[in-house]
Design an enzyme around this catalytic site. Structure first.
Site, PDB file in Angstrom:
ATOM      1  CG  HIS A  58      -1.968   1.040   1.256  1.00 18.65           C
ATOM      2  ND1 HIS A  58      -3.270   0.817   1.631  1.00 18.65           N
ATOM      3  CD2 HIS A  58      -1.921   2.369   0.953  1.00 18.65           C
ATOM      4  CE1 HIS A  58      -3.964   1.944   1.580  1.00 18.65           C
ATOM      5  NE2 HIS A  58      -3.153   2.919   1.176  1.00 18.65           N
ATOM      6  CG  ASN A  81       2.265  11.893  -7.112  1.00 21.87           C
ATOM      7  OD1 ASN A  81       3.406  12.158  -7.495  1.00 21.87           O
ATOM      8  ND2 ASN A  81       1.291  11.563  -7.963  1.00 21.87           N
ATOM      9  CB  SER A 125      -0.018   6.483  -9.131  1.00 24.22           C
ATOM     10  OG  SER A 125       0.140   7.881  -9.064  1.00 24.22           O
ATOM     11  CB  THR A 126      -4.867   9.256  -8.904  1.00 21.79           C
ATOM     12  OG1 THR A 126      -4.708   8.944  -7.519  1.00 21.79           O
ATOM     13  CG2 THR A 126      -6.326   9.386  -9.252  1.00 21.79           C
ATOM     14  N   GLY A 144      -8.631   8.327  -2.084  1.00 22.27           N
ATOM     15  CA  GLY A 144      -9.153   9.694  -2.026  1.00 22.27           C
ATOM     16  C   GLY A 144      -9.854   9.918  -0.697  1.00 22.27           C
ATOM     17  CG  HIS A 156      -7.918   3.838   0.732  1.00 19.76           C
ATOM     18  ND1 HIS A 156      -7.335   3.386  -0.406  1.00 19.76           N
ATOM     19  CD2 HIS A 156      -6.950   4.510   1.406  1.00 19.76           C
ATOM     20  CE1 HIS A 156      -6.059   3.768  -0.424  1.00 19.76           C
ATOM     21  NE2 HIS A 156      -5.801   4.450   0.657  1.00 19.76           N
ATOM     22  CD  GLU A 203      -8.261   6.674   4.797  1.00 25.85           C
ATOM     23  OE1 GLU A 203      -8.873   6.557   3.706  1.00 25.85           O
ATOM     24  OE2 GLU A 203      -7.175   7.262   4.891  1.00 25.85           O
ATOM     25  CG  ASP A 247      -1.548   5.406   3.441  1.00 27.04           C
ATOM     26  OD1 ASP A 247      -1.861   5.201   2.254  1.00 27.04           O
ATOM     27  OD2 ASP A 247      -2.297   5.993   4.249  1.00 27.04           O
ATOM     28  CG  ASP A 248       0.360   8.571   1.482  1.00 24.04           C
ATOM     29  OD1 ASP A 248       0.350   8.598   0.257  1.00 24.04           O
ATOM     30  OD2 ASP A 248      -0.654   8.345   2.165  1.00 24.04           O
TER      31      ASP A 248
HETATM   32  P1  IMP Z   1      -1.163   9.646  -6.236  1.00 25.26           P
HETATM   33  O1  IMP Z   1      -2.399   8.845  -6.526  1.00 25.26           O
HETATM   34  O2  IMP Z   1       0.107   8.939  -6.650  1.00 25.26           O
HETATM   35  O3  IMP Z   1      -1.251  11.033  -6.803  1.00 25.26           O
HETATM   36  O4  IMP Z   1      -1.017   9.754  -4.637  1.00 25.26           O
HETATM   37  C1  IMP Z   1      -1.713  10.700  -3.849  1.00 25.26           C
HETATM   38  C2  IMP Z   1      -3.198  10.371  -3.794  1.00 25.26           C
HETATM   39  O5  IMP Z   1      -3.393   9.105  -3.141  1.00 25.26           O
HETATM   40  C3  IMP Z   1      -4.030  11.347  -2.961  1.00 25.26           C
HETATM   41  O6  IMP Z   1      -4.427  12.468  -3.718  1.00 25.26           O
HETATM   42  C4  IMP Z   1      -5.210  10.498  -2.518  1.00 25.26           C
HETATM   43  O7  IMP Z   1      -6.186  10.423  -3.532  1.00 25.26           O
HETATM   44  C5  IMP Z   1      -4.595   9.132  -2.374  1.00 25.26           C
HETATM   45  N1  IMP Z   1      -4.232   8.846  -0.962  1.00 25.26           N
HETATM   46  C6  IMP Z   1      -3.019   8.878  -0.400  1.00 25.26           C
HETATM   47  N2  IMP Z   1      -3.091   8.523   0.902  1.00 25.26           N
HETATM   48  C7  IMP Z   1      -4.378   8.281   1.154  1.00 25.26           C
HETATM   49  C8  IMP Z   1      -5.074   7.848   2.320  1.00 25.26           C
HETATM   50  O8  IMP Z   1      -4.543   7.623   3.421  1.00 25.26           O
HETATM   51  N3  IMP Z   1      -6.424   7.720   2.183  1.00 25.26           N
HETATM   52  C9  IMP Z   1      -7.072   7.923   1.013  1.00 25.26           C
HETATM   53  N4  IMP Z   1      -6.440   8.293  -0.088  1.00 25.26           N
HETATM   54  C10 IMP Z   1      -5.106   8.474  -0.025  1.00 25.26           C
HETATM   55 ZN    ZN Z   2      -3.801   4.898   1.221  1.00 25.29          ZN
END
Ligand code: IMP
Ligand code: ZN
Length: 347
Positions: A24, A28, A108-109, A178, A205, A208, A295-296
């Site tokens: 997970h 970004n 990633s989105t 999201g 998700h 949460e 997560d991040d």
């Molecule tokens: P990306 O999809 O690579 O741009 O990563 C950032 C995006 O992941 C955010 O804009 C959220 O949509 C999603 N995201 C990251 N961490 C979380 C979380 O803990 N809960 C829900 N969405 C998350």
């Molecule tokens: Zn997440």
């Protein structure tokens, strides 16, 4: 008696060398300080007329969901053309490899940045970064952002399905993520089901934030069942506080779907009060399947080894038990049996 701090340090030392699985990780949200610095330089060179986010905005230490989402927005502003996407993905993969992670699923989105890249080009850049390196086994989940429309969700699924045909070992699944406080998960089930019907795995998700209606909808759905679920914070009657019935927890246990547990993310977003009060021990006690995830890692300033060390301390596990826990996660990956077999032999 060893202090809690030195116990954690010993766990951290061990978890650094422990072979690990990461299931997970949002691209970004996983950008380290050096990677952000490189992205800022690249952006200034490529688009000198555009402003870049300030250091205070992007290196803010989040104290809740809103701070987290503001930081994602800054990171995404830097990752807005294929070269930047490739740089970001390569750096994140390398950093996980350096942390002794043997397999990572990046999610990633896809973003359409007018005049700079299409959603397809965005995903192709990540796929290229994955295919170009040999430090770590990696795969991609295409994310659906629940703040966006159902039409966009359908579009992302179509894109994932078409890229899966071209890169079947890389594109393995869909993630629904999201802001969990926005819109309702129920509306995206059609898109998720379509993905699953065509052999993409689905991670949600889930729980949460406290939202009993959503939780019950998914648990009681007669045909849709996710392949994994992330966070699952507000599902146990003790963490969900008022109103959550014991039968929901029982249903969740019977479901037996692997959970992606993100300790530091939950603490920093304040959905749990502390590591000590995290719901993970209930999963362990009930022998529910789970994987430890970051997560991040950029936004929450953590690493896979630190997350494993927190889990080791919280669950009071010894080194042997920790290796077993890490190895078990191989069974929950979305890649095929060949990858699983190779990983089993590596651990
Ligand atoms: P990306 O999809 O690579 O741009 O990563 C950032 C995006 O992941 C955010 O804009 C959220 O949509 C999603 N995201 C990251 N961490 C979380 C979380 O803990 N809960 C829900 N969405 C998350
Ligand atoms: Zn997440």
């Amino acid at each position: 008696m060893k202090s809690l701090k030195s116990k954690y340090q010993m766990a951290a030392q061990f978890c650094k060398i422990l072979p690990k699985i990461e299931l997970h990780a949002h691209l970004n949200g996983s950008l380290s300080v050096p990677t952000i610095a490189k992205l800022v330089r690249l952006h200034k060179q490529s688009y000198p007329q555009e402003e870049v986010p300030s250091a205070t905005e992007i290196f803010n230490d989040p104290k809740g969901f809103d701070d987290g989402y503001a930081i994602f927005k800054c990171a995404q502003a830097l990752v807005d053309h294929p070269e930047a996407v490739k740089l970001a993905a390569r750096s994140v993969l390398r950093e996980f490899a350096e942390d002794n992670v043997k397999y990572v699923e990046l999610r990633s989105t896809p973003r359409d940045c007018p005049g700079k890249m299409t959603k397809r080009e965005y995903l192709l850049a990540i796929i290229e970064a994955i295919e170009d390196q040999s430090d770590i086994k990696a795969a991609l989940l295409v994310s659906i952002d629940r703040r966006k429309s159902v039409e966009e969700a359908d579009e992302n699924v179509e894109l994932a399905l078409s890229l899966k045909k071209e890169f079947p070992t890389v594109v393995v699944g869909i993630d629904l993520s999201g802001d969990a406080r926005v819109n309702q998960l129920q509306d995206y089930i059609g898109a998720l089901q379509k993905a699953q019907d065509q052999d993409l795995k689905v991670s949600l998700h889930f729980a949460e934030v406290k939202n009993d209606k959503e939780i019950e909808f998914v648990l009681n759905h007669c045909s849709f069942k996710p392949d994994r679920v992330g966070h699952c914070t507000f599902i146990h009657h003790s963490t969900a506080a008022v109103g959550m019935s014991e039968s929901i927890w029982k249903k969740f246990c019977d479901w037996n779907i692997p959970s992606e547990i993100c300790l530091t993310s939950n603490v920093k977003c304040r959905s749990v009060e502390s590591y000590q009060s995290h719901h993970l021990p209930m999963w362990y006690k009930e022998k529910l399947p789970f994987a430890i995830c970051t997560d991040d890692k950029g936004v929450f300033n953590c690493s896979s080894s630190e997350e494993y060390a927190q889990a080791m301390q919280l669950l009071e596990l010894n080194q042997e038990e920790m290796l077993l826990l890490s190895k078990k996660s191989i069974e929950y990956i979305f890649a095929d049996d060949n990858v699983k077999e190779t990983l089993r032999s590596e651990f």
